[in-house]
Design an enzyme around this catalytic site. Structure first.
Site: not given
Ligand SMILES: NC(=O)C1=CN([C@@H]2O[C@H](COP(=O)(O)OP(=O)(O)OC[C@H]3O[C@@H](n4cnc5c(N)ncnc54)[C@H](OP(=O)(O)O)[C@@H]3O)[C@@H](O)[C@H]2O)C=CC1
Ligand SMILES: CC(C)=CCC[C@@H](C)[C@H]1CC[C@H]2C3=C(CC[C@]12C)[C@@]1(C)CCC(=O)C[C@@H]1CC3
Length: 331
Positions: A10, A13, A171, A193
């Site tokens: 948090a 970004g 993502s 990722y």
């Protein structure tokens, strides 16, 4: 009773922008910033309090990539709170990113160009590390630590007569072909990722199957391409400054270039306003920004192949393994 909202990652970004948006909408929430670095966390808390002086913002020490830290943090949460309404699993890393320049220019002059800019498919790899628990760092941070946290917090999240939401920041780079059930930590490949984000999409569906009847609902979002510490780590900063005007131009052609953390947090914020029972457990919610700068959220159904993988792995593990082996290109 004030709602309790916990956000991992948090302090910067998209996570920080989400906190800002949540407080702007409802100053009554009890917000808990779960961060690994307490100095950065305190700076974020002060920034949030500067714009929302009346709000309740607490800090929680959590290194989501460390099993011990996750257990400790979960214990602390259970001591501090008697409810947990929203848990945003947002912390994430992309270590040692490598952009394949040759593949990028090839993609630039192909019909796949829009998809390349939206997903980075075929142009981005990473070099993973082993963490102190002996796990692949990307898997441990982006997926496993968060999963463990949810499991440890089940007593708070699955209380009778209450509803809670688990929301993952996934993502557009999540890709089926990067993920293998035989190598869930992605030790063998070069796209940890992508693999970890695809795994979070799967885990979210599995959590829904397991816990919806107990009032726990899980969703995944995709924030689009956002300029944050993570993306600034992909190319040298002078290069980003050079291409920034091009990035704003590209936004005219693709609504996935959300670019600012505020825009990227759109779907995260939008989900906090929805009745979780009305959400599609098989959808991924995308933050999108139009060429004129209008933000909106759009659900995209996970592919049939993914649905099949989820069903077979949850019900018949052996059949699933055969499916992976027999289907060329899915290793
Ligand atoms: N930016 C983009 O274009 C996109 C981002 N995402 C996802 O959005 C999420 C937020 O990233 P973004 O805001 O872009 O990048 P940032 O680097 O700004 O934010 C990542 C956050 O995660 C925290 N974090 C990293 N590792 C750990 C850890 N082990 N324990 C606790 N916190 C940790 C960071 O803390 P610290 O400051 O201490 O490093 C930071 O607060 C990530 O999950 C990322 O994968 C998804 C799609 C696109
Ligand atoms: C001219 C121009 C805009 C060049 C930038 C090329 C690349 C650096 C980007 C193209 C697609 C981007 C992308 C991401 C990072 C930067 C790019 C590779 C992400 C992988 C960032 C993290 C994510 O989770 C998804 C993003 C998809 C798109």
């Amino acid at each position: 009773m004030r709602k309790v909202v916990l956000v991992t990652g948090a302090n910067s970004g998209i996570g920080l922008a989400l906190c800002e948006r949540l407080l702007a909408h409802d100053g009554q929430i009890q917000l808990c910033l779960a961060c690994r670095n307490m100095q950065r966390a305190e700076a974020a808390r002060l920034a949030l309090l500067a714009s929302h002086p009346e709000s309740q913002v607490a800090l929680l020490q959590l290194d989501v990539g460390s099993v011990r830290s996750v257990f400790q943090a979960a214990k602390e949460v259970k001591l501090r709170y008697n409810r947990l309404d929203y848990i945003y699993l947002n912390a994430g890393i992309m270590p040692n990113p490598q952009l394949d320049i040759k593949a990028f220019f090839k993609g630039l002059f192909s019909s796949n160009v829009i998809n390349m800019f939206a997903t980075a498919e075929g142009i981005l790899t990473q070099k993973d590390n082993i963490n102190s628990d002996g796990m692949q760092e990307v898997f441990a941070t982006n997926l496993f630590g968060h999963y463990l946290l949810v499991r440890e917090l089940e007593p708070l999240l699955c209380q009778p007569d209450s509803i809670s939401q688990v929301i993952w920041t996934s993502s557009s780079n999540a890709r089926r072909s990067a993920f293998s059930l035989e190598d869930i930590q992605h030790q063998q490949g070069t796209e940890p990722y992508s693999s970890s984000k695809y795994a979070s999409d799967l885990v979210s569906v599995a959590l829904n199957r397991r816990h919806n009847h107990q009032g726990l609902y899980s969703s995944v979002i995709c924030p689009g391409l956002v300029m944050t510490n993570m993306t600034y780590g992909i190319l040298p900063s002078f290069f980003w400054s050079l291409i920034m005007p091009i990035m704003w131009l590209i936004r005219i052609f693709t609504n996935t270039f959300t670019l600012t953390p505020y825009n990227g947090a759109e779907a995260l914020f939008w989900l906090s306003l929805q009745k979780p029972e009305s959400l599609d457990p098989l959808a991924k919610y995308h933050s999108l920004t139009s060429g004129l700068g209008k933000n909106y959220t759009q659900p995209h159904k996970v592919s049939e192949e993914t649905q099949y993988l989820i069903s077979s792995s949850l019900t018949q593990p052996q059949q699933k393994r055969n499916y992976i082996k027999l289907t060329p290109g899915l290793q």
